[in-house]
Design a protein around this motif. Sequence first.
Motif, short mmCIF file in Angstrom:
data_model
loop_
_atom_site.label_atom_id
_atom_site.label_comp_id
_atom_site.label_asym_id
_atom_site.label_seq_id
_atom_site.Cartn_x
_atom_site.Cartn_y
_atom_site.Cartn_z
N ASP A 19 -11.37 -3.85 -8.56
CA ASP A 19 -10.80 -4.81 -9.50
C ASP A 19 -9.46 -4.38 -10.06
N LYS A 20 -9.20 -3.06 -10.12
CA LYS A 20 -7.93 -2.62 -10.69
C LYS A 20 -7.36 -1.47 -9.87
N LEU A 21 -6.07 -1.31 -9.98
CA LEU A 21 -5.37 -0.26 -9.24
C LEU A 21 -5.61 1.10 -9.90
N PRO A 22 -5.45 2.17 -9.15
CA PRO A 22 -5.59 3.50 -9.75
C PRO A 22 -4.49 3.76 -10.77
N PRO A 23 -4.71 4.71 -11.66
CA PRO A 23 -3.71 4.99 -12.70
C PRO A 23 -2.40 5.54 -12.12
N LYS A 24 -1.34 5.37 -12.90
CA LYS A 24 -0.03 5.88 -12.53
C LYS A 24 -0.13 7.38 -12.22
N GLY A 25 0.57 7.81 -11.15
CA GLY A 25 0.57 9.21 -10.77
C GLY A 25 -0.50 9.58 -9.74
N THR A 26 -1.42 8.66 -9.46
CA THR A 26 -2.46 8.92 -8.47
C THR A 26 -1.88 8.82 -7.06
N GLU A 27 -2.17 9.80 -6.22
CA GLU A 27 -1.69 9.74 -4.84
C GLU A 27 -2.61 8.84 -4.01
N VAL A 28 -2.02 7.89 -3.30
CA VAL A 28 -2.77 7.00 -2.41
C VAL A 28 -2.13 7.05 -1.03
N THR A 29 -2.90 6.70 -0.01
CA THR A 29 -2.40 6.68 1.36
C THR A 29 -2.38 5.25 1.86
N ALA A 30 -1.20 4.81 2.31
CA ALA A 30 -1.06 3.48 2.89
C ALA A 30 -1.18 3.59 4.40
N MET A 31 -1.85 2.61 5.00
CA MET A 31 -1.99 2.56 6.44
C MET A 31 -1.28 1.31 6.94
N VAL A 32 -0.33 1.49 7.87
CA VAL A 32 0.40 0.37 8.46
C VAL A 32 0.06 0.32 9.94
N ARG A 33 -0.38 -0.84 10.40
CA ARG A 33 -0.68 -1.01 11.83
C ARG A 33 0.38 -1.93 12.43
N VAL A 34 0.97 -1.48 13.54
CA VAL A 34 2.00 -2.24 14.23
C VAL A 34 1.49 -2.55 15.63
#
Length: 141
Positions: free
Chosen positions: A110-125
């Motif tokens: 429901d909500k995004l992680p707090p500021k400063g949290t490291e997240v990994t984005a995955m991009v598929r091409v």
Amino acid sequence: YNSNPTIMKTVIAFTDGEENSSGNIKKDSIYRITDQNGVRVFTVGLIENFKHSTPVGMNGDGEADLVEISKRSGGFYYWAKDPSVLPLIYKQIYEQIMKSYNISIMWNGDKLPPKGTEVTAMVRVNVKGMMRTIYKKYLME
């Protein structure tokens, strides 16, 4: 090199298959630099001998490194049977860079992680059925 983060950094590397083995450039250093700088490498094998590439353009003798480097960095490998096809290949690479990237953020919750949290984005091409997956780490802002 452009420090603007909105510009996708790209290198086009090609070979005629006659490796001179200068010894100055190693695959590990290519991977390290592409990872650190977010550079995609598109490789082109300018190889006239059809027997050189079985199946054509994919992992044939002498091309395995080109395929591996492009795949590992998020780019694609192109086979050029002669120099006359290079303009078409460069046009395809240009269109890949300029037109085919669409990024959307989907979150499981429901909500995004707090500021400063490291997240990994995955991009598929996906280019003509060849899929590349690129992972990039970000800090939430």
